[in-house]
Design a protein around this motif. Structure first.
Motif, mmCIF file in Angstrom:
data_model
loop_
_atom_site.group_PDB
_atom_site.id
_atom_site.type_symbol
_atom_site.label_atom_id
_atom_site.label_comp_id
_atom_site.label_asym_id
_atom_site.label_seq_id
_atom_site.Cartn_x
_atom_site.Cartn_y
_atom_site.Cartn_z
ATOM 1 N N TRP A 88 39.123 11.384 -18.998
ATOM 2 C CA TRP A 88 39.871 12.186 -18.035
ATOM 3 C C TRP A 88 41.353 12.180 -18.378
ATOM 4 C CZ3 TRP A 88 43.224 10.549 -13.911
ATOM 5 C CH2 TRP A 88 43.551 11.574 -13.019
ATOM 6 N N LEU B 153 43.708 15.383 -19.447
ATOM 7 C CA LEU B 153 45.006 15.732 -18.849
ATOM 8 C C LEU B 153 46.080 15.862 -19.920
ATOM 9 C CD1 LEU B 153 45.111 13.518 -15.631
ATOM 10 C CD2 LEU B 153 44.805 15.992 -15.780
ATOM 11 N N ARG C 198 48.195 19.270 -20.707
ATOM 12 C CA ARG C 198 49.655 19.334 -20.622
ATOM 13 C C ARG C 198 50.292 19.560 -21.978
ATOM 14 N NH1 ARG C 198 49.436 14.552 -16.859
ATOM 15 N NH2 ARG C 198 49.699 13.442 -18.802
ATOM 16 N N LEU D 203 50.279 21.187 -16.058
ATOM 17 C CA LEU D 203 48.928 21.615 -15.693
ATOM 18 C C LEU D 203 48.922 23.066 -15.220
ATOM 19 C CD1 LEU D 203 47.602 18.411 -13.894
ATOM 20 C CD2 LEU D 203 47.105 19.208 -16.219
#
Length: 171
Positions: free
Chosen positions: A38, A42, A46, A59
């Protein structure tokens, strides 16, 4: 849920988990590899798609970029699937409010036969009811379900073309 109500709910849990926390419903220990994945997701969103912007800004940019990349694929695939003489497409026939996931059947073939043929052509799709049995039943698709093809931001127009060519080559 209120903490005082959590304590009264039974749960199969490890003895050291508190009775009044939601984690008492988690079986076993934390999914550390899931958390690592996870966090990596992310970072990808980004850094790669969000222009290197940190936090929410990165995001937000990433999801805007994903929409920009997927929209032409969605429109091309949708137009061609709607026109295909053997394809029965379920769901909206326009791109408004739709994502690039397509549920369809091919006249004269089971969803599994379509999926197997497409796999032989290098196109990955799924076949079945996807645990949406009530929807599949309402559409008259049980027990075999339908074919599901999904396009994402890393797909290309060539991938859409390969899907359609594989459908055209069905027996």
């Amino acid at each position: 849920m209120r903490r005082e109500l959590l304590a009264g709910l039974p749960a199969d849990k490890l003895w050291f988990m508190p009775d009044d926390g939601p984690q008492k419903f988690e079986p076993g220990t934390a999914n550390h590899e899931g958390w690592a994945g996870w966090l990596g997701s992310l970072r990808y969103l980004r850094d790669v798609l969000g222009g290197g912007q940190p936090g929410r800004e990165g995001l937000t940019r990433a999801f805007q970029r994903i929409a920009q990349l997927e929209q032409p694929l969605l429109e091309a695939a949708l137009e061609q699937l709607c026109r295909h003489p053997r394809v029965q497409l379920y769901g909206p026939k326009t791109s408004a409010g739709r994502v690039a996931t397509f549920c369809f059947n091919v006249t004269g073939l089971s969803p599994r036969a379509v999926a197997e043929h497409l796999a032989e052509q290098g196109v990955g799709v799924a076949a079945g009811h996807y645990y949406a049995t009530m929807a599949a039943e309402a559409l008259g698709l049980m027990p075999d379900g339908a074919v599901r093809a999904s396009l994402l931001h890393y797909n290309t127009a060539e991938d859409v073309g390969r899907l359609l060519a594989a459908l055209d080559s069905l027996p």
